[in-house]
Design a protein around this motif. Sequence first.
Motif, PDB file in Angstrom:
ATOM      1  N   THR A  29       0.854  -1.182   0.000  1.00 12.47           N
ATOM      2  CA  THR A  29       0.000   0.000   0.000  1.00 12.47           C
ATOM      3  C   THR A  29       0.892   1.235   0.000  1.00 12.47           C
ATOM      4  OG1 THR A  29      -1.721  -1.148   1.247  1.00 12.47           O
ATOM      5  CG2 THR A  29      -1.775   1.273   1.256  1.00 12.47           C
ATOM      6  N   PRO A  30       0.701   2.140  -0.945  1.00 12.42           N
ATOM      7  CA  PRO A  30       1.575   3.321  -0.977  1.00 12.42           C
ATOM      8  C   PRO A  30       1.382   4.212   0.240  1.00 12.42           C
ATOM      9  CG  PRO A  30      -0.203   3.517  -2.591  1.00 12.42           C
ATOM     10  CD  PRO A  30      -0.256   2.120  -2.049  1.00 12.42           C
ATOM     11  N   GLY A  31       2.501   4.659   0.796  1.00 12.85           N
ATOM     12  CA  GLY A  31       2.467   5.603   1.893  1.00 12.85           C
ATOM     13  C   GLY A  31       2.449   7.028   1.373  1.00 12.85           C
ATOM     14  N   ALA A  32       2.628   7.968   2.275  1.00 16.80           N
ATOM     15  CA  ALA A  32       2.636   9.380   1.878  1.00 16.80           C
ATOM     16  C   ALA A  32       3.737   9.624   0.852  1.00 16.80           C
ATOM     17  CB  ALA A  32       2.868  10.255   3.102  1.00 16.80           C
ATOM     18  N   GLY A  33       3.361  10.287  -0.226  1.00 18.63           N
ATOM     19  CA  GLY A  33       4.338  10.627  -1.266  1.00 18.63           C
ATOM     20  C   GLY A  33       4.713   9.483  -2.179  1.00 18.63           C
TER      21      GLY A  33
ATOM     22  N   VAL B 156      -2.483   5.337  -5.147  1.00 14.74           N
ATOM     23  CA  VAL B 156      -1.812   6.607  -4.842  1.00 14.74           C
ATOM     24  C   VAL B 156      -1.859   6.849  -3.345  1.00 14.74           C
ATOM     25  CG1 VAL B 156      -1.865   9.097  -5.220  1.00 14.74           C
ATOM     26  CG2 VAL B 156      -2.416   7.555  -7.106  1.00 14.74           C
ATOM     27  N   GLY B 157      -0.714   7.242  -2.758  1.00 14.04           N
ATOM     28  CA  GLY B 157      -0.650   7.540  -1.342  1.00 14.04           C
ATOM     29  C   GLY B 157      -1.069   8.962  -1.017  1.00 14.04           C
ATOM     30  N   ASP B 158      -1.108   9.279   0.256  1.00 14.98           N
ATOM     31  CA  ASP B 158      -1.481  10.618   0.704  1.00 14.98           C
ATOM     32  C   ASP B 158      -0.474  11.654   0.198  1.00 14.98           C
ATOM     33  OD1 ASP B 158      -3.613   9.570   2.078  1.00 14.98           O
ATOM     34  OD2 ASP B 158      -2.545   9.484   4.012  1.00 14.98           O
ATOM     35  N   GLY B 159      -0.990  12.837  -0.093  1.00 11.58           N
ATOM     36  CA  GLY B 159      -0.134  13.948  -0.474  1.00 11.58           C
ATOM     37  C   GLY B 159       0.392  13.890  -1.884  1.00 11.58           C
ATOM     38  N   VAL B 160      -0.135  12.988  -2.690  1.00 10.99           N
ATOM     39  CA  VAL B 160       0.295  12.880  -4.087  1.00 10.99           C
ATOM     40  C   VAL B 160      -0.763  13.538  -4.961  1.00 10.99           C
ATOM     41  CG1 VAL B 160       0.856  11.327  -5.992  1.00 10.99           C
ATOM     42  CG2 VAL B 160       1.596  10.772  -3.657  1.00 10.99           C
ATOM     43  N   GLY B 161      -0.459  14.722  -5.441  1.00  8.98           N
ATOM     44  CA  GLY B 161      -1.448  15.442  -6.220  1.00  8.98           C
ATOM     45  C   GLY B 161      -1.231  15.391  -7.713  1.00  8.98           C
ATOM     46  N   ASP B 162      -0.061  14.934  -8.151  1.00  8.11           N
ATOM     47  CA  ASP B 162       0.267  14.991  -9.575  1.00  8.11           C
ATOM     48  C   ASP B 162      -0.104  13.731 -10.339  1.00  8.11           C
ATOM     49  OD1 ASP B 162       1.333  17.506  -9.215  1.00  8.11           O
ATOM     50  OD2 ASP B 162       3.370  16.765  -8.883  1.00  8.11           O
ATOM     51  N   TRP B 163      -0.441  12.646  -9.625  1.00  7.34           N
ATOM     52  CA  TRP B 163      -0.680  11.378 -10.295  1.00  7.34           C
ATOM     53  C   TRP B 163      -2.016  10.785  -9.860  1.00  7.34           C
ATOM     54  CZ3 TRP B 163       2.694  11.113 -13.990  1.00  7.34           C
ATOM     55  CH2 TRP B 163       3.965  11.682 -13.820  1.00  7.34           C
ATOM     56  N   VAL B 164      -2.670  10.118 -10.832  1.00 12.84           N
ATOM     57  CA  VAL B 164      -3.943   9.450 -10.547  1.00 12.84           C
ATOM     58  C   VAL B 164      -3.882   8.046 -11.115  1.00 12.84           C
ATOM     59  CG1 VAL B 164      -5.254  11.611 -10.556  1.00 12.84           C
ATOM     60  CG2 VAL B 164      -5.016  10.294 -12.684  1.00 12.84           C
ATOM     61  N   ILE B 165      -4.780   7.209 -10.626  1.00 11.82           N
ATOM     62  CA  ILE B 165      -4.841   5.837 -11.130  1.00 11.82           C
ATOM     63  C   ILE B 165      -5.061   5.844 -12.642  1.00 11.82           C
ATOM     64  CG2 ILE B 165      -6.220   3.714 -11.065  1.00 11.82           C
ATOM     65  CD1 ILE B 165      -6.701   4.313  -8.082  1.00 11.82           C
TER      66      ILE B 165
ATOM     67  N   ALA C 141       6.859   3.416  -5.721  1.00  6.71           N
ATOM     68  CA  ALA C 141       7.802   4.382  -6.278  1.00  6.71           C
ATOM     69  C   ALA C 141       7.584   5.746  -5.641  1.00  6.71           C
ATOM     70  CB  ALA C 141       7.610   4.488  -7.788  1.00  6.71           C
ATOM     71  N   PRO C 142       8.649   6.517  -5.466  1.00  9.02           N
ATOM     72  CA  PRO C 142       8.492   7.882  -4.959  1.00  9.02           C
ATOM     73  C   PRO C 142       7.838   8.761  -6.016  1.00  9.02           C
ATOM     74  CG  PRO C 142      10.789   7.452  -5.539  1.00  9.02           C
ATOM     75  CD  PRO C 142      10.062   6.157  -5.706  1.00  9.02           C
ATOM     76  N   ALA C 143       6.734   9.373  -5.668  1.00  8.88           N
ATOM     77  CA  ALA C 143       5.993  10.176  -6.643  1.00  8.88           C
ATOM     78  C   ALA C 143       6.846  11.294  -7.224  1.00  8.88           C
ATOM     79  CB  ALA C 143       4.743  10.759  -5.982  1.00  8.88           C
ATOM     80  N   ALA C 144       7.756  11.849  -6.420  1.00  8.26           N
ATOM     81  CA  ALA C 144       8.568  12.973  -6.876  1.00  8.26           C
ATOM     82  C   ALA C 144       9.538  12.588  -7.977  1.00  8.26           C
ATOM     83  CB  ALA C 144       9.344  13.563  -5.700  1.00  8.26           C
ATOM     84  N   LYS C 145       9.810  11.285  -8.130  1.00  5.85           N
ATOM     85  CA  LYS C 145      10.771  10.844  -9.142  1.00  5.85           C
ATOM     86  C   LYS C 145      10.118  10.224 -10.363  1.00  5.85           C
ATOM     87  CE  LYS C 145      14.799  10.156  -6.180  1.00  5.85           C
ATOM     88  NZ  LYS C 145      15.872   9.212  -5.781  1.00  5.85           N
TER      89      LYS C 145
END
Length: 314
Positions: free
Chosen positions: A25-29, A74-83, A102-106
């Motif tokens: 389960t993805p965590g924050a970010g 998608v984990g919490d605080g991820v605003g740039d990506w959607v399923i 994966a880290p959303a920022a990368k």
Amino acid sequence: MPHAIEYDAFGDPEVLEFREIERETPGAGQVLVEVRAVGVNPIDWKIRSGRRASGAITAPRRIGSDAAGVVIAVGDGVGDWVIGDEVIVSGAKGAYATEVLAPAAKLARKPAALGWETAAALPIPVATAHQVLTSLGVSEGDTFLLHGGSGAVGQAAIQLARRLGATIIATASEPNHARVRELGAIPISYGPGLADRVRAVAPNGVDVALDGAGTDEAIEVSKQLVADPDRIGTIVLGARAAELGIRAWSGGNPIPLTPEEQQLRIDAVPLAADLAANGEFDVEIAARYPLAEAADAHRQSEAGELRGKIILVP
């Protein structure tokens, strides 16, 4: 259930096992990505074999950092990506899998025109090439000596340096000269007499050099031909950089990348992805293996006889 390649001890490729894993389960970010293709990099087998220090193994360890796939959570605080987003994954832990956190920022967005395998082949080679060329200040008018021009990083460096306006001289074995020339570099063979061969094609001198081969010859010739040691770098012999008096990035270098260098690596992936989607950047796929046959992929990567990238397909 998802599956991943894991190993419990350092060793030969046989330590790699294809195992069922629990869904994460993805965590924050973080995001969870269903993997469509995985890029195999030399650092993968160097860590697996214990040649590159990575700490003690105290639990089953996963492997790989580069992949491409579809966001499925998608984990919490991820605003740039959607399923449903199609993405290129960099810097993951355990990309040799059917699903990977994966880290959303990368993440980078995969252009629709870009194939899964090409997308998965991009991250480490283009990130390394872009960051190193920038750090070395390669620019229009420079004559750039590249040791190891036919590998994945070398091919990326040739294409990006050409876009910067540099003249590129790249070492390669004779069978790979045509590929190096096709990408925009002047190919020369390594081996005895290399410095003289470089001088013959660069009578006005060499401004900057990058070692992607990891040989004493590459370092010695670079130091003979480039006046400023700050414009000589290695991505292979980082552990010896201080001793050699040159610059290094990764490759066993004890000095971590700066935040600026890390950002250059992140920026490189969408840049190259867009170029590749538009037919302006070429990625050579050397071989493809099913994910479960990762050990065979590692054997071939370690043998060093292939040109371009090896890809795993779940």
